[in-house]
Write a protein that holds these residues in place. Structure first.
Motif, PDB file in Angstrom:
ATOM      1  N   GLU A  57       0.824  -1.204   0.000  1.00 32.62           N
ATOM      2  CA  GLU A  57       0.000   0.000   0.000  1.00 32.62           C
ATOM      3  C   GLU A  57       0.861   1.257   0.000  1.00 32.62           C
ATOM      4  OE1 GLU A  57      -2.272  -0.709   3.448  1.00 32.62           O
ATOM      5  OE2 GLU A  57      -3.427  -2.297   2.498  1.00 32.62           O
ATOM      6  N   LEU A  58       1.996   1.179   0.675  1.00 31.73           N
ATOM      7  CA  LEU A  58       2.848   2.362   0.791  1.00 31.73           C
ATOM      8  C   LEU A  58       3.593   2.638  -0.506  1.00 31.73           C
ATOM      9  CD1 LEU A  58       4.139   4.542   2.513  1.00 31.73           C
ATOM     10  CD2 LEU A  58       5.786   2.877   3.297  1.00 31.73           C
ATOM     11  N   THR A  59       4.191   1.603  -1.081  1.00 33.06           N
ATOM     12  CA  THR A  59       5.101   1.828  -2.202  1.00 33.06           C
ATOM     13  C   THR A  59       4.496   1.465  -3.540  1.00 33.06           C
ATOM     14  OG1 THR A  59       6.022  -0.393  -2.165  1.00 33.06           O
ATOM     15  CG2 THR A  59       6.977   1.209  -0.680  1.00 33.06           C
ATOM     16  N   GLY A  60       3.427   0.691  -3.542  1.00 29.31           N
ATOM     17  CA  GLY A  60       2.845   0.306  -4.814  1.00 29.31           C
ATOM     18  C   GLY A  60       3.275  -1.056  -5.289  1.00 29.31           C
ATOM     19  N   ALA A  61       4.147  -1.705  -4.557  1.00 32.41           N
ATOM     20  CA  ALA A  61       4.535  -3.056  -4.946  1.00 32.41           C
ATOM     21  C   ALA A  61       5.010  -3.786  -3.701  1.00 32.41           C
ATOM     22  CB  ALA A  61       5.633  -3.054  -5.990  1.00 32.41           C
ATOM     23  N   GLY A 101      -2.648   2.813  -4.518  1.00 34.59           N
ATOM     24  CA  GLY A 101      -1.398   3.240  -5.132  1.00 34.59           C
ATOM     25  C   GLY A 101      -0.653   2.143  -5.840  1.00 34.59           C
ATOM     26  N   TYR A 102      -1.297   1.019  -6.033  1.00 31.35           N
ATOM     27  CA  TYR A 102      -0.587  -0.138  -6.559  1.00 31.35           C
ATOM     28  C   TYR A 102      -0.146   0.104  -7.996  1.00 31.35           C
ATOM     29  CZ  TYR A 102       0.421  -4.992  -7.567  1.00 31.35           C
ATOM     30  OH  TYR A 102       1.035  -6.154  -7.916  1.00 31.35           O
ATOM     31  N   ARG A 103       1.075  -0.274  -8.265  1.00 30.68           N
ATOM     32  CA  ARG A 103       1.571  -0.141  -9.638  1.00 30.68           C
ATOM     33  C   ARG A 103       1.162  -1.386 -10.412  1.00 30.68           C
ATOM     34  NH1 ARG A 103       6.466   1.543  -7.084  1.00 30.68           N
ATOM     35  NH2 ARG A 103       7.451  -0.395  -7.647  1.00 30.68           N
ATOM     36  N   GLY A 104       0.132  -1.235 -11.187  1.00 33.91           N
ATOM     37  CA  GLY A 104      -0.348  -2.392 -11.928  1.00 33.91           C
ATOM     38  C   GLY A 104      -0.029  -2.281 -13.390  1.00 33.91           C
ATOM     39  N   MET A 105      -0.958  -2.727 -14.172  1.00 35.01           N
ATOM     40  CA  MET A 105      -0.815  -2.668 -15.621  1.00 35.01           C
ATOM     41  C   MET A 105      -0.908  -1.221 -16.092  1.00 35.01           C
ATOM     42  SD  MET A 105      -1.795  -4.713 -18.511  1.00 35.01           S
ATOM     43  CE  MET A 105      -2.131  -4.159 -20.152  1.00 35.01           C
ATOM     44  N   HIS A 106      -0.166  -0.906 -17.142  1.00 31.41           N
ATOM     45  CA  HIS A 106      -0.206   0.459 -17.650  1.00 31.41           C
ATOM     46  C   HIS A 106      -1.537   0.738 -18.335  1.00 31.41           C
ATOM     47  CE1 HIS A 106       3.979  -0.893 -17.799  1.00 31.41           C
ATOM     48  NE2 HIS A 106       4.297   0.336 -17.515  1.00 31.41           N
ATOM     49  N   ASP A 156      -2.600   2.839 -12.836  1.00 32.63           N
ATOM     50  CA  ASP A 156      -3.628   2.754 -11.795  1.00 32.63           C
ATOM     51  C   ASP A 156      -4.793   1.861 -12.202  1.00 32.63           C
ATOM     52  OD1 ASP A 156      -4.690   4.254 -13.741  1.00 32.63           O
ATOM     53  OD2 ASP A 156      -5.335   5.907 -12.475  1.00 32.63           O
ATOM     54  N   THR A 157      -4.555   0.900 -13.091  1.00 33.03           N
ATOM     55  CA  THR A 157      -5.664   0.080 -13.537  1.00 33.03           C
ATOM     56  C   THR A 157      -6.152  -0.886 -12.461  1.00 33.03           C
ATOM     57  OG1 THR A 157      -3.968  -1.277 -14.522  1.00 33.03           O
ATOM     58  CG2 THR A 157      -5.217   0.114 -15.991  1.00 33.03           C
ATOM     59  N   GLY A 158      -5.354  -1.050 -11.434  1.00 33.01           N
ATOM     60  CA  GLY A 158      -5.795  -1.962 -10.375  1.00 33.01           C
ATOM     61  C   GLY A 158      -5.683  -3.418 -10.763  1.00 33.01           C
ATOM     62  N   THR A 159      -5.069  -3.697 -11.856  1.00 36.85           N
ATOM     63  CA  THR A 159      -4.851  -5.088 -12.243  1.00 36.85           C
ATOM     64  C   THR A 159      -3.379  -5.272 -12.560  1.00 36.85           C
ATOM     65  OG1 THR A 159      -5.054  -4.763 -14.596  1.00 36.85           O
ATOM     66  CG2 THR A 159      -7.077  -5.100 -13.386  1.00 36.85           C
ATOM     67  N   HIS A 160      -3.003  -6.498 -12.696  1.00 39.84           N
ATOM     68  CA  HIS A 160      -1.655  -6.774 -13.170  1.00 39.84           C
ATOM     69  C   HIS A 160      -1.746  -7.099 -14.656  1.00 39.84           C
ATOM     70  CE1 HIS A 160      -3.628 -10.251 -11.361  1.00 39.84           C
ATOM     71  NE2 HIS A 160      -3.303 -10.835 -12.480  1.00 39.84           N
ATOM     72  N   ALA A 161      -0.606  -7.197 -15.268  1.00 39.58           N
ATOM     73  CA  ALA A 161      -0.601  -7.570 -16.681  1.00 39.58           C
ATOM     74  C   ALA A 161      -1.105  -8.998 -16.794  1.00 39.58           C
ATOM     75  CB  ALA A 161       0.812  -7.458 -17.247  1.00 39.58           C
ATOM     76  N   PRO A 162      -2.037  -9.251 -17.699  1.00 33.91           N
ATOM     77  CA  PRO A 162      -2.611 -10.592 -17.747  1.00 33.91           C
ATOM     78  C   PRO A 162      -1.608 -11.608 -18.282  1.00 33.91           C
ATOM     79  CG  PRO A 162      -3.424  -9.257 -19.540  1.00 33.91           C
ATOM     80  CD  PRO A 162      -2.636  -8.350 -18.681  1.00 33.91           C
ATOM     81  N   ALA A 163      -1.862 -12.853 -17.914  1.00 30.13           N
ATOM     82  CA  ALA A 163      -1.009 -13.916 -18.414  1.00 30.13           C
ATOM     83  C   ALA A 163      -1.305 -14.147 -19.885  1.00 30.13           C
ATOM     84  CB  ALA A 163      -1.258 -15.194 -17.624  1.00 30.13           C
ATOM     85  N   VAL A 164      -0.293 -14.452 -20.640  1.00 28.79           N
ATOM     86  CA  VAL A 164      -0.475 -14.667 -22.074  1.00 28.79           C
ATOM     87  C   VAL A 164       0.135 -16.009 -22.446  1.00 28.79           C
ATOM     88  CG1 VAL A 164      -0.587 -12.272 -22.739  1.00 28.79           C
ATOM     89  CG2 VAL A 164       1.626 -13.381 -22.511  1.00 28.79           C
TER      90      VAL A 164
END
Lengths: 384, 216, 479, 189
Positions: free
Chosen positions: A137-141, D68-73, D144-152
């Protein structure tokens, strides 16, 4: 009898290979062989900007990445001769100590796992998950944090995060306590670890030990106390010391350090001042987005920083911080351009792993397991 | 504070040069003196902890012209290498020493010419120097004279070249190492010099290179 | 939860993040229904075992033996052992805050598609997997192929044969046939267990040696040393029970821990005449304590459980496997042969639990209510309840053994030897001497008193021996 | 550092055995009779009948990624649906993994700025560091999509082009008007 353990063997977590010569079940000689996880950290770093090295540092000690981020960025700041803002210092200490807890939990869990107490491992993992959720939550990963920046950190505490952390810390300590109950006074565990893998204080220093493995031998060397960086001088914590330097001491010292880190985290939450998390110097830190969107100066500074990188004056420094396994050092050389000229990392695990043959010599092959676990070798930082 | 250490070294070795950058004290000594200097620091300044041995290749230190950006500088172009003036002494080996008791640190630096890459080993003084010297040898090809087991540490023995030298091409491909037959572990001696056992050719720490008493 | 625009993006890709919470009422109903079904199932199994035995008994004495073999060995032990592979994972999951395996589905049956059934199909999946895995024999084992193949059989067969002497029900008339759920009624009784259990050594030694693998060899060596050492303790811990019961025959021991048949009959007749609802259980000691073996032999029971755990090579005595150091003596086995080793371990667990139940937990006896049950139903119904009681007790012992398995780290090989020879052997010898002395002096009553005192002592010992005080007070460093 | 000899109870294995088994048995019965809570957050796991199970049955239930999760672009659209991106190559330059490929072009009909003719991200190369988001001077790329890159199932499928990246809510900054040389045809809402 020569037995080959690893690189894929249940005991060799990470990828290390041990060629063990046995006499009966006693280890006569052991030769560790590393490099299976070598990813060329130094060479890759020389072809990135100072900023772009950050993701690589996540992958050194992948159990406590924020400590690596902090250590590296402090090196760059030392080369630049700047200091980050006060709030970001607190944030770095806070997240770093959470990372330290996760690292120690991993180590303790692994000791339990490979001694057959799978439950201990899962309790430790459960506690670690809670903390990694907070990190996320803090860093994004969870692991690949890349969270620090030159002159500060990337993101401030999200709203409500502090309360979440305060809520989950008791559960973490409860699970730690359960691990304590299951292992610490259990005679089976004590028989397996006490007096196993003993190293005297002089020898440990000679082998280049740092961190919990060194303190287990009774040497009082903790970078956080000896050379307080960030705001560690304002924190009230103790450095637990061992007496005999055996596996049991290394285990229980980590357990105690979890409690001390818990104290530091709570103190950070109390003392943390409001304020900016990034210095306002556009030579080093990216301008705020408002300026980038709206002013020509901001865009220019932004473009210069991205394309050319931070211009670090020429020099050579060695910066050291207390990683989870010991002194994490970065030897940085800059030639005044936007890229690091040379980076070499002192992973605390490398000297410790090099002493493994000395530690396990003469013990039974079953003792290899707790010894190897208690030095907590992390493949990423040892093999770079 | 650490200036005293530099003075201590210079007292005994007058031609040692002291310098400082951002609080890091450095003393540059001649190659022949390095064992004596380190021994002096270890014995008289209680610098019992050898933190790290690092090395720097100064080949492109002054001439590197690109700024930042991974895209811009993935490879030093060939013409840039051609015109590069020969930097001598090209290599630096840095010993980062620390005294736990006195809380002092000092870096001992040795400068090496590229035609004579030999440094005396300090493994008799610090056991941890064993792997650090192997690391530097592995990455830079700097030979540590007298080291008991100077093998590659992280890379495999068939690796060609020394990757952290500045003239090592980043995109160079290494030859594939053929896999050897796995010897019969129980019956009959294997191909390795130790008889039946681990396939030696795949390892870079063969048993034949290890003195059984080297670790104790 | 779909409030933010970005959460909607995630929803488009992957559906809802969190399914709706199950209602508390539904949970409560499910729990009650599940437990009821479980008990009903066990009762049905008890009835089924008796019925099978009775059906086969119509074919004469050989038929009776075959019926017992089918009922006890094939159904009870085999099925329990198979289900234990699942239970081990499920129970450990519960102990470790996990869910456990729940992915396998019986998709070919229309109604069961997408129903994990609490993971029970995993048993089938396991069996199928083991049947269809390639049976790989390493090159080095080809010279000793016969011995290599013999080893899993040697591990498997004795494990199941052991159950032959365990009595699951008393002798009873069921469906018109006089039956007892016990395969073999032999004079030498428990000695049969010791004799057969030692066969397992051959399995491990052969497996370790013929595999032509150094780690397997180490495992085989460890196993043979450990098994042989613990044979001794295993035998000695039971000697106290032999003294207390005066017999080696397990059915005798089980019979002696409750009301004997004639006494029961006459008590029921008397009660019926008097019109009492409850009938007193005369076998109960001091009015409240079931006269089970654990009362007479506390030390014997604890030691036997420990020694048995070591004998069947389960954690914390699993050094022969020691999966993180040497992978174990069955390292080179694959497919069904590996499965035989694994299932043998669970079958041994069942057998040990059965023996412990028979000797120390009153076998098939229900405390307090046996005469009452007979008074209101009949002996046939009592026997159904008794088989049920036996299974429940057995499951409890198995559960305890699994808790032990998951709670402790593994011993080291030499520490197991030290524990066996230096601690357990002297204590069991002392137990034998003490039991014999008390028995000669005061008979079984005296043994009951001794047992009670020992239990109190053990509980007090565990409860009162606090964590050792911190002798060296924290040499914390502070600058 | 508590480091003492063992008390008699501990020496005989018994005491710690009982304590250890007690911990496990407590977890066992708690979880057996526990009310399986699908949301594994410990903060929400208080109350009646709540168990301690921390597993998430992944495909059926998922933990929501934090804000704040870094997900899929994603490529952020403007209000008119075109990408905000002006093809300045900042993200491609900042990317340590060099996973972004851009080809620039100019709008013919609207005299606004450049735009990316091709904008491709190789999600297999991406190391999810978020530097591209930081480097963007137009707020045109976000994670900020809230998802991860999907498996392919094959590597080319992991290269996402402009059309698949351009999604999510449009963003309009007050400073955007400075960059339009003529007003937008569709006025801002």
């Amino acid at each position: 009898m020569t037995v080959n353990l690893g690189p894929s063997h249940p005991a060799m977590h990470g990828t290390v290979r041990l060629i063990v010569t046995l006499d009966g079940e006693t280890i006569v000689e052991a030769v560790p062989e590393i490099g299976f996880l070598h990813r060329g950290f130094s060479k890759s770093s020389e072809h990135s900007t100072w900023h772009q090295v950050l993701p690589y540092t996540d992958r050194l000690n992948y159990v406590s990445p924020i400590l690596n981020n902090v250590g590296y960025i402090m090196g760059v700041e030392k080369l630049l001769g700047i200091k980050d803002t006060e709030r970001s210092q607190y944030l770095r200490v806070l997240a770093g100590e959470i990372s330290r807890i996760t690292d120690h939990l991993t180590c303790i869990g692994a000791i339990g796992l490979e001694l057959g107490a799978f439950t201990v491992f899962l309790y430790a993992m459960e506690a670690r998950e809670l903390l990694w959720d907070r990190i996320s939550e803090l860093t994004g990963a969870r692991v690949t944090t890349s969270w620090t920046r030159v002159g500060g950190v990337a993101s401030d505490l999200p709203p409500g995060w502090e309360q979440k952390l305060r809520d989950c810390l008791p559960r973490v300590m409860e699970l730690t306590g359960e691990v304590d109950t299951l292992l610490t006074r259990n005679r089976i565990f004590i028989d397996r670890t006490r007096g196993i893998g003993v190293l005297s204080a002089e020898e440990a220093v000679d082998w280049g030990f740092t961190g919990p493995c060194l303190r287990a031998t009774g040497v009082n060397y903790d970078v956080r106390k000896a050379h307080p960086y960030l705001v560690y001088d304002r924190m009230d914590f103790e450095v637990p010391l061992g007496a005999s330097g055996d596996t049991y001491d290394r285990y229980i010292l980590r357990l105690e350090e979890i409690r001390q880190s818990h104290r530091i985290v709570l103190q950070c939450l109390e003392q943390m001042p409001p304020g900016p998390i990034l210095i306002d110097d556009w030579r080093y830190a990216l301008p705020p987005k408002k300026e980038v969107f709206g002013s020509i100066e901001g865009v220019m500074a932004h473009f210069k920083l991205i394309t050319e990188g931070i211009q670090v004056p020429p020099g050579e420094v060695y910066v050291y911080t207390e990683g989870a396994n010991g002194e994490l050092g970065f030897h940085l050389v800059s030639n005044g351009k936007g890229k690091p000229y040379a980076i070499q990392v002192r992973g605390p695990g490398l000297p410790i792993l090099s002493a493994l043959p000395r530690l396990i010599k003469g013990h039974a092959i079953a003792d290899l397991i707790p010894i190897f676990d208690s030095i907590n070798m992390i493949g990423g930082e040892v093999e770079q | 504070m650490s200036q005293a250490l530099v003075d201590l070294v210079r007292e005994r070795f007058p031609d040692a040069k002291g310098s400082s950058h951002r609080g890091d004290e450095v003393v540059t000594v001649r190659r022949e003196q390095v064992v004596d200097v380190v021994a002096l620091l270890r014995n008289q300044a209680e610098m019992k902890l050898l933190r790290q041995i690092a090395a720097v290749d100064l080949l492109t230190f002054a001439g590197e012209s690109t700024g930042g950006g991974a895209l811009a500088s993935i490879e030093v172009p060939a013409y840039a290498l051609e015109k590069k003036p020969r930097v001598e002494p090209r290599f630096q080996v840095a010993y980062n020493l620390y005294s736990i008791v006195r809380k002092q640190s000092l870096r001992v630096r040795v400068e090496l010419r590229s035609d004579d890459l030999k440094v005396p080993t300090i493994t008799p003084l610090y056991r941890t120097a064993d792997w650090w010297e192997r690391y530097v040898f592995d990455m830079f090809g700097i030979e540590f004279v007298g080291h008991p087991n100077l093998q590659r540490l992280l890379l495999y023995p068939e690796f060609v070249g020394y990757p952290l030298r500045k003239d090592y091409p980043v995109r160079k491909r290494q030859p594939l190492v053929p896999e050897l037959d796995f010897p019969d572990l129980v019956r009959g001696p294997g191909p390795g010099p130790g008889g039946a056992g681990v396939p030696m050719s795949q390892t870079h720490v063969g048993r034949q290179n290890v003195d059984p008493d080297a670790y104790d | 939860m779909i409030e933010t625009p970005t959460a909607r993006l995630a929803f488009e890709d992957f559906g809802p993040a969190i399914p709706p919470r199950p209602a508390f009422g539904r949970w409560l109903a499910g729990t009650i229904a599940g437990w009821t079904a479980f008990v009903a199932f066990l009762l049905f199994i008890s009835w089924l075992l008796l019925a099978i035995a009775a059906l086969f008994a119509r074919l004469g004495p050989i038929g009776a033996a075959v019926g017992n073999i089918v009922g006890l060995i094939l159904i009870l032990v085999m099925v329990t052992a198979t289900l234990l592979t699942m239970a081990d994972r499920k129970w450990s999951a519960l102990m470790q805050d996990r869910v456990g395996p729940n992915r396998a589905r019986l998709s070919i049956i229309p109604g069961l598609r997408n129903r994990p059934l609490k993971g029970i199909p995993h048993v089938l999946a396991d069996v199928l997997k083991m049947l269809f895995k390639e049976d790989f024999i390493p090159e080095g084992a080809m010279n000793n192929k016969v011995l290599f193949n013999l080893a899993p059989l040697l591990a498997f067969a004795p494990a199941f044969m052991l159950f032959a002497i365990v009595p699951v029900s008393p002798e009873v008339t069921f469906l018109g046939q006089r039956i007892q759920l016990q395969v073999a009624r032999v004079d030498w009784g428990i000695l049969y267990v010791f004799a057969l259990a030692s066969l397992a050594v051959f399995a491990t030694a052969l497996a370790g040696w013929t595999s032509d693998n150094k780690l397997a060899l180490l495992g085989g060596l460890r196993a043979s040393a450990q098994l042989i050492s613990y044979e001794v303790t295993l035998g000695l811990t039971l000697v106290g029970a032999f003294i207390a019961f005066g017999t080696l025959r397990l059915e005798e021991m089980a019979r002696l821990q409750g009301m004997l048949g004639p006494a029961l009959r006459s008590a029921v007749v008397l009660a019926a005449r008097a019109g009492d609802f409850l009938v007193r259980d005369d076998s109960v000691l001091f009015g409240w304590l079931p006269s089970w073996g654990f009362v007479y032999q506390p030390i014997g029971m604890i030691l036997f459980l420990v020694a048995a755990q070591a004998e069947i090579k389960r954690a914390p005595f699993d050094t022969p496997e020691g999966e993180s150091e040497i992978i174990g003596y069955f390292l080179e086995y694959s497919g069904l042969k590996s499965g035989l080793f694994l299932i043998a371990e669970y079958a041994e667990t069942v057998v040990v639990a059965g023996i412990v139940t028979t000797i120390f937990l009153g076998g098939y006896h229900l405390p307090f209510i046996e005469p009452t049950v007979v008074r209101h139903f009949d002996f046939a119904w009592l026997s159904v309840f008794q088989v049920f009681a036996f299974i429940v007790k057995m499951l409890f012992i198995i559960w305890v053994m699994f808790v032990v398995r998951w709670a402790f780290p593994r011993f080291r090989y030499d520490q197991i030897m030290r524990l066996g020879w230096k601690m357990m052997l002297p204590i069991s010898l002392f137990n034998v001497a003490l039991t014999a002395g008390i028995f000669l002096w005061a008979g079984r009553e005296g043994l009951a008193w001794m047992g009670g005192i020992e239990w109190l002592a053990i509980i007090a010992f565990v409860a009162l021996s606090a964590r050792a005080p911190r002798a060296e007070e924290a040499p914390h460093a502070s600058h | 550092m508590p480091r003492t000899d063992l008390s008699p109870g501990e020496r005989l294995y018994l005491r710690e055995a009982v304590r250890g088994m007690g911990v496990l048995a407590r977890h066992f019965w708690k979880n057996l009779f526990g009310f399986r809570d699908p949301a594994p957050e410990v903060m929400e796991r208080k109350g009646r009948g709540v168990n301690l199970v921390s597993t998430i049955n992944y495909p059926e239930e998922r933990k929501e990624y934090p804000p704040g999760y870094r997900g899929m672009h994603r490529l952020v659209p403007r209000l008119d649906g075109k990408p905000r991106c002006v093809a300045c190559y900042m993200c491609a330059t900042a990317c340590p993994a060099q996973c972004i490929y851009i080809e620039a072009g100019e709008y013919e009909e609207e005299a606004i700025e450049k735009y990316p003719v091709r904008f491709e991200i190789d999600e297999l190369r991406c190391i999810v560091c978020g530097f591209c988001v930081e480097a963007c001077p137009k707020d045109a790329i976000r994670m900020d999509t809230g998802t991860h890159a999907p498996a392919v199932l094959s590597r080319p499928l992991a290269v996402f082009d402009k059309e698949s990246l351009l999604r999510g809510p449009a963003v309009e900054h007050s400073t955007d008007v400075l960059t339009y040389r003529v007003p937008l045809k569709t006025p801002p809402r």
